[in-house]
Design a protein around this motif. Sequence first.
Motif, mmCIF file in Angstrom:
data_model
loop_
_atom_site.group_PDB
_atom_site.id
_atom_site.type_symbol
_atom_site.label_atom_id
_atom_site.label_comp_id
_atom_site.label_asym_id
_atom_site.label_seq_id
_atom_site.Cartn_x
_atom_site.Cartn_y
_atom_site.Cartn_z
ATOM 1 N N VAL A 31 -3.198 -3.407 -6.388
ATOM 2 C CA VAL A 31 -4.431 -2.989 -7.062
ATOM 3 C C VAL A 31 -4.720 -1.522 -6.773
ATOM 4 C CG1 VAL A 31 -6.916 -3.393 -7.284
ATOM 5 C CG2 VAL A 31 -5.349 -5.329 -7.051
ATOM 6 N N SER A 32 -4.427 -1.084 -5.560
ATOM 7 C CA SER A 32 -4.606 0.322 -5.198
ATOM 8 C C SER A 32 -3.708 1.224 -6.046
ATOM 9 C CB SER A 32 -4.308 0.514 -3.705
ATOM 10 O OG SER A 32 -4.460 1.860 -3.346
ATOM 11 N N ILE A 33 -2.463 0.792 -6.255
ATOM 12 C CA ILE A 33 -1.536 1.545 -7.102
ATOM 13 C C ILE A 33 -2.048 1.565 -8.540
ATOM 14 C CG2 ILE A 33 0.819 1.635 -8.015
ATOM 15 C CD1 ILE A 33 1.699 0.213 -5.399
ATOM 16 N N THR A 295 12.427 2.872 -6.719
ATOM 17 C CA THR A 295 11.708 3.438 -5.570
ATOM 18 C C THR A 295 10.590 4.398 -5.931
ATOM 19 O OG1 THR A 295 13.466 5.096 -5.372
ATOM 20 C CG2 THR A 295 13.611 3.169 -3.936
ATOM 21 N N ASP A 296 10.609 4.989 -7.131
ATOM 22 C CA ASP A 296 9.540 5.930 -7.483
ATOM 23 C C ASP A 296 8.621 5.391 -8.576
ATOM 24 O OD1 ASP A 296 11.324 5.980 -9.547
ATOM 25 O OD2 ASP A 296 11.341 8.161 -9.776
ATOM 26 N N LYS A 297 8.769 4.108 -8.912
ATOM 27 C CA LYS A 297 8.027 3.596 -10.078
ATOM 28 C C LYS A 297 6.631 3.093 -9.758
ATOM 29 C CE LYS A 297 11.950 2.448 -13.028
ATOM 30 N NZ LYS A 297 12.570 1.408 -13.876
ATOM 31 N N ASN A 298 6.411 2.548 -8.575
ATOM 32 C CA ASN A 298 5.089 2.021 -8.235
ATOM 33 C C ASN A 298 4.437 2.842 -7.128
ATOM 34 O OD1 ASN A 298 4.468 0.018 -10.017
ATOM 35 N ND2 ASN A 298 5.132 -1.683 -8.757
ATOM 36 N N GLN A 299 4.729 4.132 -7.103
ATOM 37 C CA GLN A 299 4.097 4.993 -6.108
ATOM 38 C C GLN A 299 2.649 5.290 -6.517
ATOM 39 O OE1 GLN A 299 5.494 5.859 -3.290
ATOM 40 N NE2 GLN A 299 7.566 5.169 -3.737
ATOM 41 N N LYS A 300 1.794 5.497 -5.538
ATOM 42 C CA LYS A 300 0.406 5.827 -5.829
ATOM 43 C C LYS A 300 0.329 7.245 -6.407
ATOM 44 C CE LYS A 300 -1.553 2.889 -2.222
ATOM 45 N NZ LYS A 300 -2.390 2.813 -1.039
#
Length: 300
Positions: A31-33, A295-300
């Motif tokens: 949810v934060s992402i 690895t970079d798709k669900n970064q905040k």
Amino acid sequence: MIACGLLSVFGVQAKTYMVGVALANLDLNFVSILRSQMETQLKEKGLNSQFADAKGDVSLQIQQVDDFINQGADAIIVNPVDTQGVMPVIAAAKKANIPLIFVNRKPEVPLSGKMAYVGSDSALSGKMEIEALAKRMNNQGNIAILMGSLSTEEARQRTKAVEDYVSAHPGLKVIQKQTANWQRNEAVDKTLSWLQDGNSINAIVANNDEMAIGAIMALDQLKKSDVLVAGIDGTPDGLQFIKNGKMAVTIFQDAKGQAIGAVNVASDMLTGKKTEAYNWVPYQTVTKENYQAFTDKNQK
């Protein structure tokens, strides 16, 4: 309110739209992402926004939606606390005659008019998770299930998909099933309790990565390395556990795709463009062999 609105084709300042975003619980990593990605997309669309965190309280979320409407919100995006308890939110939005977009958690009522859902098919993620895990198990062994909050359709649908698969494969058996409410610390406690009570568990299927990580932490405490663990979401933390070999599989849920989709649908509704009631964002299976692609798709 920030003075940055949508410009008309004639160069005249058009109405500045405000979108209220009601989130279920910012303590949850996914949810934060989702929030971070929506903030970015709302700015790119030239939409003002206000965010509210219900902290897992359905009554608080209903009040927050009412507050948005009273403050003049032109559209509302909701990540619902309780997917069966959305009627007060729907009634309030209909009365105010404003668009209502659900994101990530699908409401368990039909959608029509100025309503839409942007997200993924919960049952499919559970099916993909157990299929990938069972392949590692050669369809043999005892399984324990860590469920999310039972007030959400995704917890129920993911769990049912796992149970349906197991019932069709006699070599597999579900021997424990409890909710850990999406939380890492609760999953630690549940897993420790199962193992210390002498349950013979070959694999733990969690409805999300946070609970899968909690299970792994419990296994590490007991120095057990022979239990396979699976999660759902493909969060940065989850992918790290895939990388180090502690988690066997996760199902990537595209937070960025859902966030962008929800904002785009809200923007389209506000500007009179045609929209679909259901807007599906696909899942993908992640293992140690392909985790780097995520690895970079669900970064905040």
